[in-house]
Design a protein around this motif. Structure first.
Motif, PDB file in Angstrom:
ATOM      1  N   ALA A 302       0.824  -1.203   0.000  1.00  0.00           N
ATOM      2  CA  ALA A 302       0.000   0.000   0.000  1.00  0.00           C
ATOM      3  C   ALA A 302       0.863   1.259   0.000  1.00  0.00           C
ATOM      4  O   ALA A 302       0.493   2.276  -0.608  1.00  0.00           O
ATOM      5  CB  ALA A 302      -0.932  -0.007   1.206  1.00  0.00           C
ATOM      6  N   THR A 303       1.996   1.209   0.665  1.00  0.00           N
ATOM      7  CA  THR A 303       2.887   2.371   0.679  1.00  0.00           C
ATOM      8  C   THR A 303       3.500   2.617  -0.690  1.00  0.00           C
ATOM      9  O   THR A 303       3.696   3.774  -1.089  1.00  0.00           O
ATOM     10  CB  THR A 303       3.972   2.180   1.746  1.00  0.00           C
ATOM     11  OG1 THR A 303       3.347   2.112   3.038  1.00  0.00           O
ATOM     12  CG2 THR A 303       4.965   3.332   1.741  1.00  0.00           C
ATOM     13  N   ARG A 304       3.788   1.562  -1.432  1.00  0.00           N
ATOM     14  CA  ARG A 304       4.292   1.760  -2.803  1.00  0.00           C
ATOM     15  C   ARG A 304       3.261   2.490  -3.665  1.00  0.00           C
ATOM     16  O   ARG A 304       3.624   3.300  -4.520  1.00  0.00           O
ATOM     17  CB  ARG A 304       4.674   0.421  -3.425  1.00  0.00           C
ATOM     18  CG  ARG A 304       6.004  -0.123  -2.916  1.00  0.00           C
ATOM     19  CD  ARG A 304       6.539  -1.236  -3.803  1.00  0.00           C
ATOM     20  NE  ARG A 304       5.762  -2.446  -3.698  1.00  0.00           N
ATOM     21  CZ  ARG A 304       5.970  -3.389  -2.782  1.00  0.00           C
ATOM     22  NH1 ARG A 304       6.928  -3.249  -1.883  1.00  0.00           N
ATOM     23  NH2 ARG A 304       5.227  -4.484  -2.755  1.00  0.00           N
ATOM     24  N   VAL A 305       1.991   2.221  -3.429  1.00  0.00           N
ATOM     25  CA  VAL A 305       0.945   2.963  -4.144  1.00  0.00           C
ATOM     26  C   VAL A 305       0.968   4.427  -3.724  1.00  0.00           C
ATOM     27  O   VAL A 305       0.882   5.335  -4.560  1.00  0.00           O
ATOM     28  CB  VAL A 305      -0.441   2.354  -3.870  1.00  0.00           C
ATOM     29  CG1 VAL A 305      -1.533   3.195  -4.528  1.00  0.00           C
ATOM     30  CG2 VAL A 305      -0.513   0.918  -4.380  1.00  0.00           C
ATOM     31  N   GLN A 306       1.087   4.681  -2.421  1.00  0.00           N
ATOM     32  CA  GLN A 306       1.102   6.065  -1.951  1.00  0.00           C
ATOM     33  C   GLN A 306       2.321   6.813  -2.473  1.00  0.00           C
ATOM     34  O   GLN A 306       2.254   8.026  -2.720  1.00  0.00           O
ATOM     35  CB  GLN A 306       1.060   6.107  -0.418  1.00  0.00           C
ATOM     36  CG  GLN A 306       0.893   7.505   0.150  1.00  0.00           C
ATOM     37  CD  GLN A 306      -0.365   8.193  -0.336  1.00  0.00           C
ATOM     38  OE1 GLN A 306      -1.441   7.610  -0.307  1.00  0.00           O
ATOM     39  NE2 GLN A 306      -0.240   9.429  -0.791  1.00  0.00           N
ATOM     40  N   GLU A 307       3.429   6.126  -2.672  1.00  0.00           N
ATOM     41  CA  GLU A 307       4.596   6.770  -3.271  1.00  0.00           C
ATOM     42  C   GLU A 307       4.297   7.268  -4.683  1.00  0.00           C
ATOM     43  O   GLU A 307       4.759   8.341  -5.089  1.00  0.00           O
ATOM     44  CB  GLU A 307       5.773   5.785  -3.282  1.00  0.00           C
ATOM     45  CG  GLU A 307       6.364   5.537  -1.904  1.00  0.00           C
ATOM     46  CD  GLU A 307       7.435   4.465  -1.887  1.00  0.00           C
ATOM     47  OE1 GLU A 307       8.157   4.369  -0.885  1.00  0.00           O
ATOM     48  OE2 GLU A 307       7.539   3.707  -2.878  1.00  0.00           O
ATOM     49  N   VAL A 308       3.510   6.509  -5.418  1.00  0.00           N
ATOM     50  CA  VAL A 308       3.118   6.941  -6.766  1.00  0.00           C
ATOM     51  C   VAL A 308       2.207   8.164  -6.684  1.00  0.00           C
ATOM     52  O   VAL A 308       2.379   9.131  -7.445  1.00  0.00           O
ATOM     53  CB  VAL A 308       2.422   5.793  -7.528  1.00  0.00           C
ATOM     54  CG1 VAL A 308       1.942   6.274  -8.898  1.00  0.00           C
ATOM     55  CG2 VAL A 308       3.370   4.611  -7.690  1.00  0.00           C
ATOM     56  N   LEU A 309       1.248   8.149  -5.768  1.00  0.00           N
ATOM     57  CA  LEU A 309       0.363   9.300  -5.601  1.00  0.00           C
ATOM     58  C   LEU A 309       1.152  10.548  -5.220  1.00  0.00           C
ATOM     59  O   LEU A 309       0.910  11.635  -5.760  1.00  0.00           O
ATOM     60  CB  LEU A 309      -0.684   8.999  -4.534  1.00  0.00           C
ATOM     61  CG  LEU A 309      -1.727   7.954  -4.896  1.00  0.00           C
ATOM     62  CD1 LEU A 309      -2.534   7.565  -3.664  1.00  0.00           C
ATOM     63  CD2 LEU A 309      -2.649   8.462  -5.981  1.00  0.00           C
ATOM     64  N   ASP A 310       2.100  10.408  -4.308  1.00  0.00           N
ATOM     65  CA  ASP A 310       2.940  11.548  -3.932  1.00  0.00           C
ATOM     66  C   ASP A 310       3.717  12.062  -5.144  1.00  0.00           C
ATOM     67  O   ASP A 310       3.866  13.276  -5.334  1.00  0.00           O
ATOM     68  CB  ASP A 310       3.925  11.137  -2.846  1.00  0.00           C
ATOM     69  CG  ASP A 310       3.274  10.945  -1.475  1.00  0.00           C
ATOM     70  OD1 ASP A 310       2.035  11.074  -1.382  1.00  0.00           O
ATOM     71  OD2 ASP A 310       4.007  10.643  -0.521  1.00  0.00           O
ATOM     72  N   ALA A 311       4.224  11.144  -5.965  1.00  0.00           N
ATOM     73  CA  ALA A 311       4.998  11.538  -7.140  1.00  0.00           C
ATOM     74  C   ALA A 311       4.126  12.282  -8.153  1.00  0.00           C
ATOM     75  O   ALA A 311       4.586  13.235  -8.793  1.00  0.00           O
ATOM     76  CB  ALA A 311       5.641  10.315  -7.782  1.00  0.00           C
ATOM     77  N   ILE A 312       2.880  11.854  -8.318  1.00  0.00           N
ATOM     78  CA  ILE A 312       1.970  12.552  -9.231  1.00  0.00           C
ATOM     79  C   ILE A 312       1.779  13.989  -8.767  1.00  0.00           C
ATOM     80  O   ILE A 312       1.885  14.943  -9.558  1.00  0.00           O
ATOM     81  CB  ILE A 312       0.617  11.825  -9.311  1.00  0.00           C
ATOM     82  CG1 ILE A 312       0.783  10.482 -10.047  1.00  0.00           C
ATOM     83  CG2 ILE A 312      -0.425  12.691 -10.026  1.00  0.00           C
ATOM     84  CD1 ILE A 312      -0.451   9.605  -9.993  1.00  0.00           C
ATOM     85  N   HIS A 313       1.516  14.181  -7.493  1.00  0.00           N
ATOM     86  CA  HIS A 313       1.311  15.535  -6.969  1.00  0.00           C
ATOM     87  C   HIS A 313       2.579  16.382  -7.052  1.00  0.00           C
ATOM     88  O   HIS A 313       2.492  17.607  -7.219  1.00  0.00           O
ATOM     89  CB  HIS A 313       0.848  15.455  -5.511  1.00  0.00           C
ATOM     90  CG  HIS A 313      -0.580  15.039  -5.352  1.00  0.00           C
ATOM     91  ND1 HIS A 313      -1.634  15.810  -5.767  1.00  0.00           N
ATOM     92  CD2 HIS A 313      -1.140  13.924  -4.819  1.00  0.00           C
ATOM     93  CE1 HIS A 313      -2.780  15.204  -5.506  1.00  0.00           C
ATOM     94  NE2 HIS A 313      -2.507  14.047  -4.926  1.00  0.00           N
ATOM     95  N   ALA A 314       3.738  15.745  -6.957  1.00  0.00           N
ATOM     96  CA  ALA A 314       5.002  16.489  -6.962  1.00  0.00           C
ATOM     97  C   ALA A 314       5.571  16.708  -8.356  1.00  0.00           C
ATOM     98  O   ALA A 314       6.524  17.463  -8.524  1.00  0.00           O
ATOM     99  CB  ALA A 314       6.039  15.746  -6.106  1.00  0.00           C
ATOM    100  N   SER A 315       5.007  16.077  -9.354  1.00  0.00           N
ATOM    101  CA  SER A 315       5.635  16.026 -10.670  1.00  0.00           C
ATOM    102  C   SER A 315       5.834  17.392 -11.314  1.00  0.00           C
ATOM    103  O   SER A 315       6.920  17.727 -11.770  1.00  0.00           O
ATOM    104  CB  SER A 315       4.798  15.144 -11.602  1.00  0.00           C
ATOM    105  OG  SER A 315       5.217  15.281 -12.941  1.00  0.00           O
ATOM    106  N   ASP A 316       4.773  18.192 -11.404  1.00  0.00           N
ATOM    107  CA  ASP A 316       4.835  19.483 -12.086  1.00  0.00           C
ATOM    108  C   ASP A 316       5.368  19.344 -13.507  1.00  0.00           C
ATOM    109  O   ASP A 316       6.130  20.171 -13.999  1.00  0.00           O
ATOM    110  CB  ASP A 316       5.706  20.458 -11.286  1.00  0.00           C
ATOM    111  CG  ASP A 316       5.479  21.905 -11.704  1.00  0.00           C
ATOM    112  OD1 ASP A 316       4.393  22.207 -12.235  1.00  0.00           O
ATOM    113  OD2 ASP A 316       6.403  22.718 -11.533  1.00  0.00           O
ATOM    114  N   GLY A 317       4.997  18.242 -14.162  1.00  0.00           N
ATOM    115  CA  GLY A 317       5.393  18.019 -15.543  1.00  0.00           C
ATOM    116  C   GLY A 317       6.695  17.263 -15.712  1.00  0.00           C
ATOM    117  O   GLY A 317       6.980  16.756 -16.803  1.00  0.00           O
ATOM    118  N   ASP A 318       7.523  17.192 -14.666  1.00  0.00           N
ATOM    119  CA  ASP A 318       8.766  16.415 -14.739  1.00  0.00           C
ATOM    120  C   ASP A 318       8.452  14.935 -14.553  1.00  0.00           C
ATOM    121  O   ASP A 318       7.423  14.559 -13.999  1.00  0.00           O
ATOM    122  CB  ASP A 318       9.738  16.841 -13.637  1.00  0.00           C
ATOM    123  CG  ASP A 318      10.279  18.239 -13.848  1.00  0.00           C
ATOM    124  OD1 ASP A 318      10.233  18.725 -14.997  1.00  0.00           O
ATOM    125  OD2 ASP A 318      10.724  18.850 -12.856  1.00  0.00           O
TER     126      ASP A 318
END
Length: 329
Positions: A302-318
């Motif tokens: 479940a934490t690996r999924v949350q890491e993806v969600l955090d990355a989506i929010h942090a991406s800013d196009g990168d």
């Protein structure tokens, strides 16, 4: 008989309580909610004359007759309740997402590793008949070589009308990605393993409120993926995961309906049943508690999924690697 206590007596807590009431391996020992009336209502509807109620989760987890705790509170409160339950030597089922952010998720993974208690996260695609069939078909090569995995979400209103809780509007712990996207990103990782990189353009409904417009992409095990989310518009609610292969495609829509498509004139519904995923979770959890094994979604998964969600929010196009391992330009 496993004596279980429920912390958080909202919609999902009541669903869990109803399943407990019907399950021959469980008894509802206690219910907790900050709203005393909600705890009492859940106990009256789904408990027994021995079911106790409280507004203090710490007193619930310390009950001598308790074996397990279900944590159904908002994500920001997960760490405190899970930590207290584990410290009291209780087995724990935690509602998804594991936490509001991956850093907290990793803390919970560490706490779980320090105990011999059984822990699990309620991510029902593990037991949903349509998703299980999808996973087996992709693994068996029934659609040929997977070329693309597509996630699509449409929410005419957020939160949905039946979700009468303000925290779902907050950027800090709410929003459709955490509440719904968690399930489908878990599904991607069930199909192909950990998502390697993500890139997304995210729009928000306000300065401190939920994401209402997401267009993004990700890569997983050599397969390219897309994510397309839109809120607050005219139309019907939608959710879907589609895996496109070079011979056919499979789509899971409306949470449970699996459709195979081999062309415009060749579409077939393979599964059209919801299944009782909560009962399945309880059965697998009981098996693990009794030392007989159990097919459970771990805190680490479940934490690996949350890491993806955090990355989506942090991406800013990168392009970002989930788990904080850096950006790719």
């Amino acid at each position: 008989m496993i004596q279980i206590g429920i912390v958080g007596c909202g919609v999902i807590g009541n669903r869990l309580a109803a399943a407990v009431a019907e399950h021959d391996q469980y008894e509802l020992a206690a219910a907790c909610d900050l709203d005393a009336d909600r705890a009492a209502s859940l106990a009256a509807d789904h408990g027994t004359d021995r079911t106790q109620t409280t507004t203090d989760h710490a007193s619930l987890v310390e009950r001598d007759d308790l074996d397990a705790v279900y944590v159904g509170v908002p994500p920001l409160a997960h760490r405190e309740v899970v930590a207290d339950a584990l410290a009291a030597d209780r087995h724990v089922i935690c509602e998804k997402p594991i936490a509001a952010d991956a850093e907290t998720g990793r803390e919970l993974v560490g706490l779980a590793e320090e105990t011999d208690r059984v822990t699990a996260v309620n991510l029902p695609f593990r037991y949903t008949p349509g998703f299980v069939r999808l996973r087996e078909a992709v693994a068996a090569g029934d659609i040929g070589d997977p070329r693309r995995v597509e996630l699509r979400f449409r929410f005419p209103e957020w939160p949905r009308e039946w979700q009468d809780v303000a925290w779902l509007e907050s950027r800090e712990q709410g929003g459709p990605l955490r509440e719904v996207g968690t399930h489908f990103l878990f599904g991607v990782q069930e199909l192909f393993g950990p998502i390697e990189t993500v890139s997304a353009d995210v729009g928000y409904s306000g300065p401190e409120t939920y994401e209402d417009d997401v267009v993004g992409s990700f890569r997983v095990d050599g397969v390219r993926g897309t994510i397309d989310l839109l809120c607050d518009h005219e139309g019907e609610e939608e959710n879907a995961i589609t895996v496109v292969g070079d011979e056919a495609s499979l789509s899971l829509t409306a949470w449970y309906r699996l459709v195979r498509n081999r062309g415009r004139e060749d579409e077939e519904t393979l599964v059209d049943e919801r299944g009782d995923t909560v009962s399945a979770l309880l059965t697998e959890f009981a098996g693990a508690v009794e030392g007989e094994g159990g097919d459970l979604v771990s805190f680490a998964e479940a934490t690996r999924v949350q890491e993806v969600l955090d990355a989506i929010h942090a991406s800013d196009g990168d392009r970002v690697r989930p788990g904080g391992s850096g950006r790719e330009k």
